[in-house]
Every structure is written in structure tokens, then in C-alpha cells.
Design a protein around this motif. Structure first.
Motif, mmCIF file in Angstrom:
data_model
loop_
_atom_site.group_PDB
_atom_site.id
_atom_site.type_symbol
_atom_site.label_atom_id
_atom_site.label_comp_id
_atom_site.label_asym_id
_atom_site.label_seq_id
_atom_site.Cartn_x
_atom_site.Cartn_y
_atom_site.Cartn_z
ATOM 1 N N TYR A 17 -80.404 -94.097 40.975
ATOM 2 C CA TYR A 17 -80.700 -94.326 42.393
ATOM 3 C C TYR A 17 -82.034 -95.033 42.499
ATOM 4 C CZ TYR A 17 -77.154 -90.731 43.170
ATOM 5 O OH TYR A 17 -75.997 -90.004 43.179
ATOM 6 N N ASN A 55 -69.723 -85.252 41.412
ATOM 7 C CA ASN A 55 -69.262 -86.351 42.282
ATOM 8 C C ASN A 55 -68.522 -87.420 41.487
ATOM 9 O OD1 ASN A 55 -70.401 -85.128 44.509
ATOM 10 N ND2 ASN A 55 -72.338 -86.229 44.326
ATOM 11 N N LEU A 60 -65.747 -89.081 43.686
ATOM 12 C CA LEU A 60 -66.345 -89.239 45.016
ATOM 13 C C LEU A 60 -67.375 -90.362 45.002
ATOM 14 C CD1 LEU A 60 -66.987 -85.508 45.988
ATOM 15 C CD2 LEU A 60 -65.319 -87.028 47.014
ATOM 16 N N ASP A 61 -67.778 -90.725 43.798
ATOM 17 C CA ASP A 61 -68.847 -91.706 43.663
ATOM 18 C C ASP A 61 -68.526 -92.609 42.459
ATOM 19 O OD1 ASP A 61 -71.170 -92.927 44.327
ATOM 20 O OD2 ASP A 61 -72.489 -91.220 43.886
ATOM 21 N N GLU A 80 -62.500 -97.954 47.274
ATOM 22 C CA GLU A 80 -62.720 -96.650 47.896
ATOM 23 C C GLU A 80 -61.409 -96.022 48.374
ATOM 24 O OE1 GLU A 80 -65.620 -94.871 50.902
ATOM 25 O OE2 GLU A 80 -66.382 -96.887 50.482
ATOM 26 N N SER A 81 -60.529 -96.861 48.933
ATOM 27 C CA SER A 81 -59.251 -96.348 49.444
ATOM 28 C C SER A 81 -58.357 -95.854 48.312
ATOM 29 C CB SER A 81 -58.518 -97.434 50.223
ATOM 30 O OG SER A 81 -59.024 -97.480 51.513
ATOM 31 N N ALA A 84 -59.685 -92.581 47.207
ATOM 32 C CA ALA A 84 -59.346 -91.515 48.168
ATOM 33 C C ALA A 84 -57.912 -91.038 47.933
ATOM 34 C CB ALA A 84 -59.496 -92.047 49.589
ATOM 35 N N GLN A 85 -57.022 -91.988 47.751
ATOM 36 C CA GLN A 85 -55.621 -91.656 47.522
ATOM 37 C C GLN A 85 -55.466 -90.856 46.227
ATOM 38 O OE1 GLN A 85 -53.461 -92.397 49.765
ATOM 39 N NE2 GLN A 85 -51.574 -91.771 48.743
ATOM 40 N N ARG A 87 -57.824 -89.084 44.513
ATOM 41 C CA ARG A 87 -58.386 -87.729 44.493
ATOM 42 C C ARG A 87 -57.600 -86.792 45.403
ATOM 43 N NH1 ARG A 87 -62.983 -90.503 46.557
ATOM 44 N NH2 ARG A 87 -62.974 -90.395 48.819
ATOM 45 N N GLY A 88 -57.018 -87.355 46.493
ATOM 46 C CA GLY A 88 -56.191 -86.522 47.366
ATOM 47 C C GLY A 88 -55.009 -85.948 46.607
ATOM 48 N N PHE A 93 -60.799 -80.020 45.917
ATOM 49 C CA PHE A 93 -62.225 -79.672 45.950
ATOM 50 C C PHE A 93 -62.481 -78.317 46.578
ATOM 51 C CE2 PHE A 93 -62.395 -84.242 45.578
ATOM 52 C CZ PHE A 93 -63.470 -84.453 44.732
ATOM 53 N N PHE A 95 -66.025 -76.368 47.807
ATOM 54 C CA PHE A 95 -67.463 -76.611 47.941
ATOM 55 C C PHE A 95 -68.222 -75.308 48.153
ATOM 56 C CE2 PHE A 95 -65.242 -80.372 49.542
ATOM 57 C CZ PHE A 95 -65.847 -81.394 48.823
ATOM 58 N N GLN A 97 -70.431 -74.873 50.394
ATOM 59 C CA GLN A 97 -70.538 -74.616 51.849
ATOM 60 C C GLN A 97 -69.160 -74.456 52.495
ATOM 61 O OE1 GLN A 97 -73.508 -74.466 53.186
ATOM 62 N NE2 GLN A 97 -74.798 -75.363 51.573
ATOM 63 N N ASN A 99 -66.993 -76.108 53.606
ATOM 64 C CA ASN A 99 -66.616 -77.408 54.183
ATOM 65 C C ASN A 99 -65.225 -77.436 54.805
ATOM 66 O OD1 ASN A 99 -69.055 -78.459 53.588
ATOM 67 N ND2 ASN A 99 -68.401 -79.724 51.869
ATOM 68 N N LEU A 100 -64.954 -76.426 55.631
ATOM 69 C CA LEU A 100 -63.704 -76.465 56.408
ATOM 70 C C LEU A 100 -63.985 -77.209 57.715
ATOM 71 C CD1 LEU A 100 -62.559 -72.760 55.924
ATOM 72 C CD2 LEU A 100 -61.751 -74.771 54.689
#
Lengths: 234, 401
Positions: A17, A55, A60-61, A80-81, A84-85, A87-88, A93, A95, A97, A99-100
Motif C-alpha cells: 500500500y 482478503n 476480495l482483493d 471484479e465481477s 464476485a461471481q 467467491r459467491g 465468509f 466475519f 463483526q 456483517n449481517l
């Protein structure tokens, strides 16, 4: 573990980073191999790079350098799309927290990932009810997250992670926000899933937890793999 | 496309921020209701003009003396029988008819009203043709009828002009003389025209010998050359009256020209108000965009969660576009409903007052158009925030507290 199917592999993966003029090397050329059916923990103190590793493992990254293979496919350059497909379908996942989605009931939260995979409504709701029963929350389907305890929310999150029947469950500090007893219940759910053949990847800073349940523990420090411990489970 | 959970998720988010949703809906609602109201009134008026211009008035030319008041009230300038003969001789003029206008006192018991009496020649009733009306009840007058009149439609109804409406053959007192009601005209749709009394020319001249100037001359002309004929009439009258161009004491206008002028003015007014309505919808769209940007910021983490569990950028885009379009849909539906109720009540009142020509008119495109406009406005205002939401970095969003 030789002969087992490789599910996720990170090869010389780095994530850098830019912080002003400085470059922060969150991960600096790590190799991680996760085989089908394994319980893998990524361990390390705060700032060791374990969240960054999670991640990347969870697609995710994207890495700055190196390659990530999911089912032997290099996903480092996926859009990215597509990620997403992927990892879905392949990764569930959990988390720290929970994350609901607060505006959806427990049942709807569980059904949501299936919607993104194009499952029909009846399929989604049927599966959501089965998963609610599996996490012992069969009577809490119509409750909203704020009507559930922390442990119950995390069980809903576990159910959600299983919605698309993924190969890998990725749990980021799943017990971090829970008391010891509730945390134990959550880990036992993960242990059960592992016994049923799911590949579990858990990020934790708790060495006892990591060593008790994991087949392989990756110990990270300063963005590098410090050591790898493997255990033959009883 | 977003599924049922996605729709529920969107609707509950809108419900959760109900104050903001309410004001966003209100702002679009006002614009749509304004557009609906003025378009429906505009449609009514344009339809009325179409009806007139498409009817028997299309080949008529009106010649009036210049004056500050209504026809027949200002006697500074006159149109006489000799003018009528000149007009009759113009090439392209088929026939002419002059009408005298006069304000008269009408009495029924103790009640007194003042209204126009208009003369016409029953065998050449160009003035009635130009209004595109005929006798609805009773008998038309004949050239030899004396002591008889035809009344506008408002005279038939109780309480409209007099407390008691008239029937055929009733006696009506005009300037203290008794006349017999021969018939009633069809309704024109405005109270002034529907409250006039018509008498044949001979009877008018006998009753009011002091009125020698026509209030109006109507000429039926060659429709194909109407503009040329108008110019010819102007030229002939100028010559006859020995007047210079631009200093005439009369004006000649075709009905089509007259209606075009009305129609142009009407289109200008209606268009102006619709532009105001559209501006208010644009302001509402900016408000909607602002609402959606706030929603994106508020749900930054949620967007990360949705992406983590498999939502593609396009699906996030769909969710936010659905929300803004839905706000537009609700606002549009309510705006149309409010606009319809307001115009319907206005219609009932206007018809009751005899102003039916001002009544609004609806068609299916008005409803569909307003609704589509509202939804499209909502959708367009949601595009930028939705794109922003779809491009949010998943890892950053998951870290966001």
C-alpha cells in the motif's frame, strides 16, 4: 496431505500500500497452500498481515505481485465481477463483526447470496430454512439481526456462508466478538463443517484456538510467513 | 435484475430513511402533479379549439368595427349595410350575413338581468354556423317570425340566469316587451355565449331601429384561398370607406387565423407552465440524487458485505437504480392521482358554472407519460450514485465503521 486437491494457492504474493511517499508492505511474498478438506488457520499478531492474507485468499482483493490460484485457475487478473461471481459460488465468509444486513431477516440474510447466484426464490427460501435448522435457529428465521444475540448472529452468518454450498469457508476472527462459551459453540460449528468435508480457513490471533482445530497453521509476522505448523488430527 | 430479497432490501432501506424518502417523493410529486394538471387543462382547451376549427367555422371570415368594447357596444366606428354589400361583391366571398348586437334588459317577475341580443337571418344563419351550434330544442326562427326569440342553453336551467328556467313557448320580457321562446340553442360551453338571446334581423330592426351598425359581419368564403380573400375584403372595404392601409376602422380575420392566434397563445401559456413543472422535476431529480448519494455513504459497509457474498458491480448498480426509480414511481403515481383529483374537482365546478370548454381532458398517454417521466427522472438521478456504489472497493467497505 499430498494427493489432495489444491483449492487455493498463493504463490509469492505481495500486497503493498502507498501511504503518502511510503510503501507499506502488508504482505511481502508469501506462499500459502490450502488443500480440499483441510482446516487451515492463519495466525499472527496485530499488523502481521493476516487480514490482508484473508482478503487475498478470499479473492476480495488483488495482489500487487504474485499469483493466486483457485481450483488451479489463476485469478490474480480476474475482473471484479468475475471475482464476485467466483467467491459467491466457491467461498463463504464469516466475519468477526457478523456483517449481517440489518434490514433483512435472518432467513433473508441467508437467502441473499443465493439470489446473486440466480437461484429461484423457492429454492432460496427452502435452503435458508434448512440452514437455519442446521445452526439451531429454526425458530428465528423472521427475526432481524438486532433481535438476535451475538452468538445467534454469528450462527446466521455461518448459515449464510453455506448458502451456495461453497468449497471453502473463510472465517475472519469468528470468535473475536463473542464470549468464550459462545465462541466455543461457533468453533464447534466450524469443526462440524470441517468433519463434513468443508475446507475451513480461519484467521485468528488466538494460538490455542488455531492449534486445537487446525491441520495447518500459517504463522505470519511482518508480512511474511514465519513458520508453518502441521498437525495430524486425532 | 434484482430478486425478491434485493427488492425487500431496497424497500426496507427506503422505509428506514422514511423522512428523507418522503421529502424526495414530495419534490417529484409536486412537479408531476403540476405537469399533469396543466397538460390536462391544455388538452381540454386544444380539443375545444380543434372542435371549433374543424367544424363549420373553417370557411368563415369575421369583419368587425374597431372599438374598445364588445361588438355593438362601441359606436365610434360602424359597419353598415353598404359595407356588407361591398364585402358580398368581393371575389371568393360566397355569402355574407350581418349581425346586430345590443345589450338588453331581461326581466322575470322581480328579477332583472342584462345580456346580449344578437340578430341573425334564419335563412342564412352564418353566426350560428360560425359557433358550430344549432337549435337543440324547439323550433328555429323563420325570417317572418316576429315576437319570437331563441335562447342560449343557460336559459333552460333553473338558477342559471333566472331562478326559474324557461320552456318552449314561455313568455320572456325583453326591454319591457314580451317575446315568445321558440327554441333553445345547444350549449357552447362558456356562460357568456350560452346566455345570449337570438332574434331574426327584421324583428331586431323593428324593435331597435336606432341600432344601425352591425356588431359583426360574417362571410362564407373560398376556404382554399381564405388568406387571399381576407386581403381582398380589406382592400375593398378600405376603398369603399376611403381609408389608408394601417388606419382602417375595421378588421378582417378568418376564424382559422383567430383560432391560430388563440391556439398559439394557449400553447405559449401551457408550455411555459409545463416548463416550470419540468424545472421543478429537475430540481427534484437533484434532490433525489442527493438522497441516493447519502444512502450510498450510509450503506458503505453494507455494499462491501453484498460484494463479499457475491454481488457483482452490476447488481449493486441495479439495487440503487431500483431505489431511485421506485421513489420516482411512487412520486409519479401520487402526483398523477393528486393531479387527477384536483382537475376532476375543477372539471365538475367548471361545468357547473357553465365553463365546460375550460374543462380538462385526459388521455391514456397523459397518465403513462407522467408515470414514465417520473420513473425515468428517478432512475436518471440515481445513475451517478449507483455507479459510485457499484465501484466501491470491497475491502475498504468491509473495514468501514
Amino acid at each position: 496431505m499430498s494427493g489432495k486437491k489444491e483449492v487455493i494457492q498463493l504463490k509469492k504474493v505481495a500486497k503493498h500500500y502507498h501511504l503518502g511517499e511510503n510503501i507499506v508492505r502488508a504482505l511481502d511474498g508469501i506462499d500459502i497452500l490450502i488443500n480440499e478438506g483441510e482446516f487451515v488457520s492463519i495466525m499472527g499478531p496485530s499488523g502481521s498481515g493476516k487480514s490482508t492474507a484473508m482478503n487475498l485468499v478470499g479473492s476480495l482483493d488483488a495482489p500487487t505481485h504474485g499469483k493466486i490460484f483457485l481450483d488451479k485457475k489463476d485469478i490474480s487478473k480476474f475482473s471484479e465481477s468475475d471475482l464476485a461471481q467466483l467467491r459467491g459460488k466457491k467461498i463463504g465468509f464469516i466475519f468477526q463483526q457478523f456483517n449481517l444486513i440489518n434490514n433483512l431477516t435472518a432467513r433473508e440474510n441467508i437467502a441473499l447470496p443465493m439470489m446473486f447466484q440466480g437461484a429461484s426464490e423457492s429454492e432460496r427460501l427452502k435452503k435458508a430454512d434448512e440452514l437455519l435448522k442446521m445452526v439451531d435457529l429454526g425458530d428465528r428465521g423472521s427475526h432481524y439481526p438486532n433481535q438476535l444475540s451475538g452468538g445467534q448472529q454469528q450462527r446466521v452468518a455461518i448459515a449464510r456462508s453455506l448458502a451456495n454450498d461453497p468449497e471453502v469457508i473463510l472465517a475472519d476472527e469468528p470468535t473475536g466478538n463473542l464470549d468464550t462459551k459462545t465462541g466455543q459453540i461457533i468453533v464447534s460449528f466450524l469443526e462440524n463443517l470441517h468433519k463434513k468435508g468443508k475446507t475451513i480457513v480461519m484467521v485468528t490471533h488466538d494460538p490455542a484456538l488455531a492449534q486445537k482445530y487446525s491441520d495447518v497453521v500459517y504463522w505470519l509476522r511482518d508480512g511474511k510467513v514465519e513458520k508453518i505448523t502441521k498437525k495430524r488430527r486425532k | 435484475m434484482i430478486g425478491k430479497e434485493g427488492i425487500k432490501y431496497s424497500l426496507r432501506n427506503l422505509k428506514k430513511s422514511k423522512d428523507r424518502s418522503f421529502f424526495t417523493i414530495l419534490s417529484i410529486f409536486i412537479g408531476i402533479a403540476t405537469i399533469f394538471i396543466f397538460v390536462s387543462f391544455g388538452l381540454g382547451l386544444f380539443s375545444y379549439i380543434d372542435e371549433i376549427s374543424g367544424g363549420a367555422s373553417a370557411d368563415k371570415v369575421i369583419i368587425q368595427a374597431k372599438g374598445a368594447a364588445a361588438p355593438g357596444l362601441d359606436t365610434t366606428f360602424e359597419l353598415t349595410e353598404s359595407d356588407l354589400r361591398v364585402i358580398n361583391g368581393v371575389t371568393g366571398v360566397y355569402e355574407t350575413a350581418g349581425s346586430y348586437f345590443r345589450v338588453v334588459k331581461l326581466s322575470q317577475k322581480d328579477e332583472v338581468r342584462y345580456s346580449f341580443i344578437i340578430s341573425y337571418t334564419p335563412d342564412n344563419p352564418l353566426i350560428l354556423e360560425s359557433f358550430d351550434i344549432g337549435v337543440e330544442k324547439g323550433k328555429d326562427l323563420t325570417a317572418s317570425d316576429s315576437g319570437k326569440v331563441i335562447l342560449g342553453s343557460n336559459f333552460r336551467e333553473d338558477g342559471k340566469i333566472f331562478s326559474q328556467g324557461y320552456e318552449i313557448n314561455d313568455k320572456i320580457e325583453i326591454d319591457d316587451k314580451d317575446f315568445r321562446v321558440s327554441g333553445f340553442l345547444e350549449s357552447i360551453g362558456n356562460p357568456q355565449d350560452d346566455s345570449q338571446t337570438y332574434i331574426n334581423e327584421e324583428a331586431f330592426q323593428d324593435t331597435y331601429p336606432d341600432t344601425t351598425s352591425y356588431g359583426m359581419i360574417i362571410a362564407r368564403v373560398n376556404k382554399e384561398q381564405i388568406d387571399v380573400v381576407v386581403e381582398r375584403i380589406e382592400k375593398a372595404l378600405r376603398k369603399h370607406k376611403d381609408q389608408e392601409e394601417g388606419k382602417e376602422d375595421f378588421y378582417v380575420q378568418s376564424y382559422a387565423e383567430l383560432l391560430e392566434a388563440y391556439s398559439g397563445a394557449l400553447a405559449g401559456i401551457v408550455g411555459f407552465i409545463i416548463i416550470i413543472g419540468i424545472i421543478s422535476v429537475i430540481v427534484a431529480a437533484i434532490n433525489t440524487a442527493n438522497t441516493m448519494i447519502t444512502a450510498v455513504l450510509e450503506r458503505y459497509k453494507e455494499i462491501g458485505i453484498l460484494k463479499a457474498i457475491g454481488a457483482k458491480n452490476s447488481e449493486i448498480l441495479d439495487i440503487f437504480l431500483f431505489e431511485s426509480s421506485f421513489l420516482g414511481l411512487i412520486a409519479g403515481a401520487l402526483g398523477i392521482l393528486a393531479g387527477f383529483i384536483i382537475t376532476y374537482v375543477a372539471k365538475v365546478i367548471l361545468i357547473g358554472m357553465g365553463w365546460s370548454f375550460l374543462a380538462p381532458l385526459y388521455n391514456v398517454w397523459l397518465f403513462v407519460g407522467c408515470l414514465v417521466f417520473a420513473v425515468v427522472t428517478g432512475a436518471i438521478s440515481g445513475v451517478a450514485p449507483a455507479i459510485r456504489a457499484s465501484r466501491i472497493n470491497t475491502v475498504d467497505a468491509l473495514r468501514y465503521e
